[in-house]
Design a protein around this motif. Structure first.
Motif, PDB file in Angstrom:
ATOM      1  N   PRO A  91       7.467 -20.686   3.233  1.00  0.00           N
ATOM      2  CA  PRO A  91       6.707 -19.689   4.887  1.00  0.00           C
ATOM      3  C   PRO A  91       7.429 -17.952   4.930  1.00  0.00           C
ATOM      4  N   LEU A  92       6.309 -18.508   5.776  1.00  0.00           N
ATOM      5  CA  LEU A  92       6.030 -16.463   5.531  1.00  0.00           C
ATOM      6  C   LEU A  92       6.814 -16.018   7.897  1.00  0.00           C
ATOM      7  N   ALA A  93       7.519 -15.290   7.834  1.00  0.00           N
ATOM      8  CA  ALA A  93       7.637 -14.395   9.500  1.00  0.00           C
ATOM      9  C   ALA A  93       6.246 -14.404  10.249  1.00  0.00           C
ATOM     10  N   PRO A  94       6.459 -14.923  11.235  1.00  0.00           N
ATOM     11  CA  PRO A  94       5.369 -13.453  11.634  1.00  0.00           C
ATOM     12  C   PRO A  94       4.603 -12.789  12.076  1.00  0.00           C
ATOM     13  N   ALA A  95       5.909 -11.946  11.742  1.00  0.00           N
ATOM     14  CA  ALA A  95       5.872 -10.137  11.703  1.00  0.00           C
ATOM     15  C   ALA A  95       5.194  -9.866  10.531  1.00  0.00           C
ATOM     16  N   THR A  96       5.934 -11.256   9.664  1.00  0.00           N
ATOM     17  CA  THR A  96       5.523 -10.697   8.314  1.00  0.00           C
ATOM     18  C   THR A  96       3.791 -10.930   7.994  1.00  0.00           C
ATOM     19  N   VAL A  97       3.366 -12.109   8.693  1.00  0.00           N
ATOM     20  CA  VAL A  97       1.808 -12.643   8.383  1.00  0.00           C
ATOM     21  C   VAL A  97       1.290 -11.639   9.479  1.00  0.00           C
ATOM     22  N   HIS A  98       2.149 -10.890  10.487  1.00  0.00           N
ATOM     23  CA  HIS A  98       0.872 -10.221  10.979  1.00  0.00           C
ATOM     24  C   HIS A  98       0.426  -8.949   9.905  1.00  0.00           C
ATOM     25  N   LYS A  99       1.751  -8.566   9.170  1.00  0.00           N
ATOM     26  CA  LYS A  99       1.106  -6.922   8.285  1.00  0.00           C
ATOM     27  C   LYS A  99       0.414  -7.312   7.210  1.00  0.00           C
ATOM     28  N   ILE A 100       0.830  -8.351   6.267  1.00  0.00           N
ATOM     29  CA  ILE A 100      -0.653  -9.094   5.571  1.00  0.00           C
ATOM     30  C   ILE A 100      -2.209  -8.969   6.398  1.00  0.00           C
ATOM     31  N   SER A 101      -2.286  -9.821   7.364  1.00  0.00           N
ATOM     32  CA  SER A 101      -3.537  -9.709   8.098  1.00  0.00           C
ATOM     33  C   SER A 101      -4.432  -8.431   8.283  1.00  0.00           C
ATOM     34  N   GLN A 102      -3.346  -7.436   8.965  1.00  0.00           N
ATOM     35  CA  GLN A 102      -3.140  -6.016   8.898  1.00  0.00           C
ATOM     36  C   GLN A 102      -3.769  -5.400   7.752  1.00  0.00           C
ATOM     37  N   VAL A 103      -3.509  -5.396   6.863  1.00  0.00           N
ATOM     38  CA  VAL A 103      -4.229  -4.879   6.098  1.00  0.00           C
ATOM     39  C   VAL A 103      -5.548  -5.737   5.405  1.00  0.00           C
ATOM     40  N   LEU A 104      -5.958  -6.793   5.290  1.00  0.00           N
ATOM     41  CA  LEU A 104      -7.062  -7.050   4.915  1.00  0.00           C
ATOM     42  C   LEU A 104      -7.980  -6.518   6.269  1.00  0.00           C
ATOM     43  N   ASN A 105      -7.611  -6.553   7.733  1.00  0.00           N
ATOM     44  CA  ASN A 105      -8.510  -6.823   8.363  1.00  0.00           C
ATOM     45  C   ASN A 105      -9.002  -4.871   8.065  1.00  0.00           C
ATOM     46  N   LYS A 106      -8.182  -3.697   7.579  1.00  0.00           N
ATOM     47  CA  LYS A 106      -8.546  -2.721   6.850  1.00  0.00           C
ATOM     48  C   LYS A 106      -9.443  -2.408   6.318  1.00  0.00           C
ATOM     49  N   ALA A 107      -8.731  -3.631   5.484  1.00  0.00           N
ATOM     50  CA  ALA A 107     -10.097  -3.143   4.320  1.00  0.00           C
ATOM     51  C   ALA A 107     -11.869  -4.094   4.405  1.00  0.00           C
ATOM     52  N   LEU A 108     -11.829  -5.058   5.604  1.00  0.00           N
ATOM     53  CA  LEU A 108     -12.271  -5.745   6.008  1.00  0.00           C
ATOM     54  C   LEU A 108     -13.254  -4.128   7.092  1.00  0.00           C
ATOM     55  N   ARG A 109     -12.449  -4.110   7.914  1.00  0.00           N
ATOM     56  CA  ARG A 109     -13.015  -2.350   8.509  1.00  0.00           C
ATOM     57  C   ARG A 109     -14.230  -1.524   7.991  1.00  0.00           C
ATOM     58  N   ALA A 110     -13.257  -0.926   6.515  1.00  0.00           N
ATOM     59  CA  ALA A 110     -13.748  -0.608   6.266  1.00  0.00           C
ATOM     60  C   ALA A 110     -15.106  -0.227   5.363  1.00  0.00           C
ATOM     61  N   ALA A 111     -15.348  -1.892   4.891  1.00  0.00           N
ATOM     62  CA  ALA A 111     -16.983  -2.147   4.441  1.00  0.00           C
ATOM     63  C   ALA A 111     -17.885  -2.708   5.859  1.00  0.00           C
ATOM     64  N   HIS A 112     -17.294  -2.144   6.504  1.00  0.00           N
ATOM     65  CA  HIS A 112     -18.274  -2.375   8.098  1.00  0.00           C
ATOM     66  C   HIS A 112     -18.872  -1.601   7.928  1.00  0.00           C
ATOM     67  N   GLU A 113     -18.227  -0.614   7.936  1.00  0.00           N
ATOM     68  CA  GLU A 113     -17.959   0.838   8.280  1.00  0.00           C
ATOM     69  C   GLU A 113     -19.043   1.621   7.624  1.00  0.00           C
ATOM     70  N   ASP A 114     -18.766   1.356   5.776  1.00  0.00           N
ATOM     71  CA  ASP A 114     -19.971   1.877   5.351  1.00  0.00           C
ATOM     72  C   ASP A 114     -20.960   0.853   4.572  1.00  0.00           C
ATOM     73  N   ARG A 115     -20.924  -0.284   5.497  1.00  0.00           N
ATOM     74  CA  ARG A 115     -22.155  -1.387   6.076  1.00  0.00           C
ATOM     75  C   ARG A 115     -22.549  -2.380   4.345  1.00  0.00           C
ATOM     76  N   LEU A 116     -21.820  -3.099   4.132  1.00  0.00           N
ATOM     77  CA  LEU A 116     -21.803  -3.631   3.095  1.00  0.00           C
ATOM     78  C   LEU A 116     -21.752  -4.907   4.092  1.00  0.00           C
TER      79      LEU A 116
END
Length: 348
Positions: free
Chosen positions: A134-159
């Motif tokens: 099990p990962l610590a909550p702080a680590t889960v936050h950081k991992i989620s932020q990585v995917l969030n940034k990737a999907l935000r960029a996909a939205h900005e590029d209208r994918l």
């Protein structure tokens, strides 16, 4: 095959009479980049509705390319990640590890348009509740932020029409209670730990340096006559990958004045300017996880100080003063240093 064309704003609808006598309606429309796309419908009203939707979304800036949304997350990461240039080297290394170990194994082969909030919540729950690791909550936050940034960029590029990772419910990070050490505690620990790392304890407690800043300190950053160290580099150990980089912020690059006994504890005689002040027994950079297990935790047990984070060294009244306000004193901190030296002399 008979064709009839109807204009529909910037899109056009072509009525096709098929060989069996039935009709089909082909919607043709242009992409933002000038490329042309088409989609066929059996009914005219469905073709009209799609053409209207395309035009409305193009005018409002919400239009996305359905074909592009079919690429997998792994393919998108391959396109997007090389364009990310605003990360510190240590942060980039950390994010790459998080993507490789925790994001791509779960979503790598999933089309971008198929990643939804339900699957994201299930994934996050698995990170937190994994029975084996099990990962610590702080680590889960950081991992989620990585995917969030990737999907935000996909939205900005209208994918994709929206970013499903925005504002996801994340596990609560429980803030650990700050533990303040007395000067007696500090010197008892310094006297107990392996003699090679006495200066580690004193530097953390009297200088307020972070772990990475201490491990990244080089001989060239030590001024013995001025009793100062220059903090300009950190050593980061992320899942076995060690790298040097600048501190997190410009304000973290600073000069820190130290009592004479702290400077004198440094074993730098005969070392080259580029050598590290604190080294592993083998002479290289210290791997923090191994060092904690071999030296820090046994010393805490012998000193009877109980569970204590290395970060807690910064929570002495001494280090707080130097870390937060030392740069304001500059050349006027001599009386404070003298008082600290006198206080330490009474403990010794």
């Amino acid at each position: 095959m008979h064709l009839e064309t109807y204009d529909f704003g910037m899109a056009s609808i072509v009525k096709r009479t098929l060989k069996d006598g039935s009709s089909a309606y082909l919607v043709r429309y242009r992409m933002v980049d000038g490329g042309q796309r088409s989609r066929q419908f059996d009914r005219r009203r469905d073709a009209d509705a799609f053409a209207a939707k395309v035009e409305t979304e193009k005018v409002s800036g919400q239009f996305v390319d359905p074909r592009r949304g079919k690429i997998t997350l792994d393919e998108w990461i391959g396109e997007w990640w090389p364009t990310v240039t605003n990360l510190r080297p240590s942060t980039r290394d950390r994010d790459e590890i998080y993507m490789r170990r925790h994001v791509l194994p779960y979503f790598g082969q999933v089309p971008l348009s198929s990643i939804d909030r339900t699957s994201l919540r299930r994934w996050l729950a698995g990170l937190s509740n994994n029975a084996e690791n099990p990962l610590a909550p702080a680590t889960v936050h950081k991992i989620s932020q990585v995917l969030n940034k990737a999907l935000r960029a996909a939205h900005e590029d209208r994918l994709i029409p929206s970013n499903p990772a925005e504002r996801l419910p994340l596990p609560k990070i429980e803030r650990e209670e700050m533990r303040c050490l007395s000067i007696d505690d500090v010197h008892r620990l310094a006297d107990t730990i392996d003699a090679r790392y006495r200066s580690f304890v004193l530097l953390g407690a009297y200088g307020g340096l972070r772990l990475g800043e201490m491990l990244g300190l080089r001989v060239s950053g030590v001024s013995v006559p001025a009793q100062r160290v220059r903090v300009s580099q950190t050593l980061v150990d992320l899942n076995g990958h060690m790298s040097f980089g600048p501190p997190k912020t410009k304000a973290a690059v600073r000069n820190v004045t130290l009592p004479r006994f702290v400077i004198d504890s440094f074993d730098i005689s005969g070392k080259a300017p580029d050598d590290l002040v604190l080294q592993s027994p083998e002479g290289g950079p210290i791997r923090a996880s191994t060092w904690r297990r071999r030296y820090w935790e046994p010393a805490l047990e012998r000193a009877q100080l109980g569970p204590l984070r290395i970060h807690d060294l910064r929570h002495t009244s001494v280090s707080v003063v130097f870390d937060r306000y030392g740069h304001l004193y500059d050349e006027q901190d001599a009386p404070l240093v003298a008082a600290l030296e006198a206080a330490a002399a009474r403990v010794a």
